[in-house]
Scaffold this motif. Structure first.
Motif, mmCIF file in Angstrom:
data_model
loop_
_atom_site.group_PDB
_atom_site.id
_atom_site.type_symbol
_atom_site.label_atom_id
_atom_site.label_comp_id
_atom_site.label_asym_id
_atom_site.label_seq_id
_atom_site.Cartn_x
_atom_site.Cartn_y
_atom_site.Cartn_z
ATOM 1 N N ARG A 128 0.721 -1.297 -0.133
ATOM 2 C CA ARG A 128 -0.122 0.004 0.153
ATOM 3 C C ARG A 128 0.890 1.244 -0.059
ATOM 4 O O ARG A 128 0.537 2.380 -0.542
ATOM 5 C CB ARG A 128 -0.917 -0.010 1.310
ATOM 6 N N GLU A 129 1.921 1.255 0.708
ATOM 7 C CA GLU A 129 2.931 2.269 0.706
ATOM 8 C C GLU A 129 3.706 2.425 -0.666
ATOM 9 O O GLU A 129 4.474 3.410 -0.689
ATOM 10 C CB GLU A 129 4.005 2.157 1.854
ATOM 11 N N GLY A 130 3.586 1.493 -1.306
ATOM 12 C CA GLY A 130 4.233 1.795 -2.543
ATOM 13 C C GLY A 130 5.751 1.073 -2.467
ATOM 14 O O GLY A 130 6.592 1.493 -3.323
ATOM 15 N N HIS A 131 6.107 0.296 -1.634
ATOM 16 C CA HIS A 131 7.452 -0.360 -1.281
ATOM 17 C C HIS A 131 7.714 -1.649 -1.745
ATOM 18 O O HIS A 131 8.237 -2.342 -0.950
ATOM 19 C CB HIS A 131 7.895 -0.071 0.238
ATOM 20 N N ALA A 132 6.947 -2.036 -2.638
ATOM 21 C CA ALA A 132 7.182 -3.449 -3.272
ATOM 22 C C ALA A 132 7.300 -3.643 -4.830
ATOM 23 O O ALA A 132 7.086 -4.452 -5.221
ATOM 24 C CB ALA A 132 5.900 -4.160 -2.803
ATOM 25 N N GLY A 133 8.088 -2.460 -5.061
ATOM 26 C CA GLY A 133 8.602 -2.507 -6.691
ATOM 27 C C GLY A 133 9.698 -3.567 -6.879
ATOM 28 O O GLY A 133 9.688 -3.903 -8.245
ATOM 29 N N SER A 134 10.503 -3.919 -6.058
ATOM 30 C CA SER A 134 11.579 -4.958 -6.638
ATOM 31 C C SER A 134 11.916 -5.646 -5.382
ATOM 32 O O SER A 134 11.406 -5.472 -4.151
ATOM 33 C CB SER A 134 12.929 -4.365 -6.659
ATOM 34 N N ASN A 135 12.466 -6.767 -5.564
ATOM 35 C CA ASN A 135 12.929 -7.826 -4.521
ATOM 36 C C ASN A 135 13.723 -6.873 -3.493
ATOM 37 O O ASN A 135 13.622 -7.389 -2.124
ATOM 38 C CB ASN A 135 13.728 -8.760 -5.074
ATOM 39 N N ASP A 136 14.652 -6.227 -3.702
ATOM 40 C CA ASP A 136 15.446 -5.306 -2.884
ATOM 41 C C ASP A 136 14.525 -4.640 -1.865
ATOM 42 O O ASP A 136 14.860 -4.391 -0.883
ATOM 43 C CB ASP A 136 16.513 -4.589 -3.493
ATOM 44 N N GLU A 137 13.514 -3.896 -2.780
ATOM 45 C CA GLU A 137 12.914 -3.032 -1.937
ATOM 46 C C GLU A 137 11.935 -3.642 -0.858
ATOM 47 O O GLU A 137 11.639 -3.357 0.210
ATOM 48 C CB GLU A 137 12.047 -2.169 -2.777
ATOM 49 N N ILE A 138 11.251 -4.836 -1.553
ATOM 50 C CA ILE A 138 10.690 -5.570 -0.586
ATOM 51 C C ILE A 138 11.553 -6.095 0.649
ATOM 52 O O ILE A 138 10.923 -6.184 1.929
ATOM 53 C CB ILE A 138 9.944 -6.883 -1.169
ATOM 54 N N ARG A 139 12.607 -6.446 0.574
ATOM 55 C CA ARG A 139 13.375 -7.204 1.595
ATOM 56 C C ARG A 139 13.705 -5.791 2.660
ATOM 57 O O ARG A 139 13.593 -6.136 3.854
ATOM 58 C CB ARG A 139 14.873 -7.557 1.119
ATOM 59 N N GLU A 140 14.209 -4.724 1.932
ATOM 60 C CA GLU A 140 14.244 -3.476 2.887
ATOM 61 C C GLU A 140 13.214 -3.212 3.705
ATOM 62 O O GLU A 140 13.264 -3.102 5.092
ATOM 63 C CB GLU A 140 14.668 -2.369 2.034
ATOM 64 N N TYR A 141 11.995 -3.061 2.937
ATOM 65 C CA TYR A 141 10.643 -2.640 3.853
ATOM 66 C C TYR A 141 10.161 -3.803 4.667
ATOM 67 O O TYR A 141 9.146 -3.622 5.583
ATOM 68 C CB TYR A 141 9.839 -1.949 2.802
#
Ligand code: FES
Length: 159
Positions: free
Chosen positions: A119-132
Motif C-alpha cells: 500500500r505504501e508503494g514499497h514493493a517494486g523490486s525484490n530489494d525494496e521488499i527485503r528492505e521494507y
C-alpha cells in the motif's frame, strides 16, 4: 489494586469495551482479552515483527503499543484481512501459492507488513521488499518465498 481504564477498541470494524490496566499492551489485549490470537507474540520487545497489526492503515508493533494509546483508532488484525465472504486477501492467497511459510508463526505479521508495504508503494523490486520487510523475522528462513509472495501480490493488486 492498580488503576484500570475503561477503553473502547475498534478492531476489524467491531467496537469492544474493556477495562485494562494502563500498561497493558495492544498485543496482550488482543490475545488475552479479546482472544484474537492470530497476532503472534514472538519477542515481546519490538524485534521480530510477529505482532504486526495496522492502526489507521499503518503498521505498528502491537507489543510496543499500549492498548489505551489506540482507543478510538481503527485497528486491523490478520483476522480482519479476508473479505466477509471468506475470500482471502491477495497477499494471503499469494503466501499460500508461493509456499511462503514453514512453521507459520511469523506469517500473520509478515502478511500484515506486506499489505502495508504494498500500500505504501514499497514493493517494486525484490530489494525494496527485503528492505521494507526487514522488521519481520522468519526463523525458518523462508525469505525467498516471502519476497516472491509479496511481489506476486503487489503485481496483482496493481493490475
Ligand atoms: Fe512484537 Fe516481536 S512480538 S516485535
Amino acid at each position: 489494586s492498580p488503576t484500570t481504564l475503561s477503553i473502547h477498541l475498534t478492531i476489524n470494524g467491531q467496537t469492544h469495551a474493556l477495562d485494562v490496566e494502563p500498561r497493558v499492551t495492544l498485543l496482550d489485549a488482543l490475545r488475552e482479552r479479546l482472544h484474537l490470537t492470530g497476532t503472534k507474540k514472538g519477542c515481546d520487545q519490538g524485534q521480530c515483527g510477529a505482532c504486526t497489526v495496522h492502526v489507521d492503515g499503518e503498521r505498528v508493533l502491537a507489543c510496543l503499543t499500549l492498548a489505551a494509546q489506540v482507543e478510538g483508532r481503527s485497528i486491523t488484525t490478520i483476522e480482519g484481512l479476508a473479505d466477509e465472504d471468506g475470500t482471502l486477501h491477495a497477499v494471503q492467497a499469494a503466501f499460500l501459492e508461493q509456499d511462503a511459510f514453514q512453521c507459520g508463526y511469523c506469517t500473520p505479521g509478515q502478511i500484515m507488513s506486506a499489505v502495508a508495504c504494498i500500500r505504501e508503494g514499497h514493493a517494486g523490486s525484490n530489494d525494496e521488499i527485503r528492505e521494507y520487510m526487514a522488521g519481520n523475522l522468519c526463523r525458518c528462513g523462508a525469505y525467498p518465498h516471502i519476497v516472491a509472495a509479496v511481489r506476486q501480490a503487489a503485481q496483482e493488486l496493481r493490475s
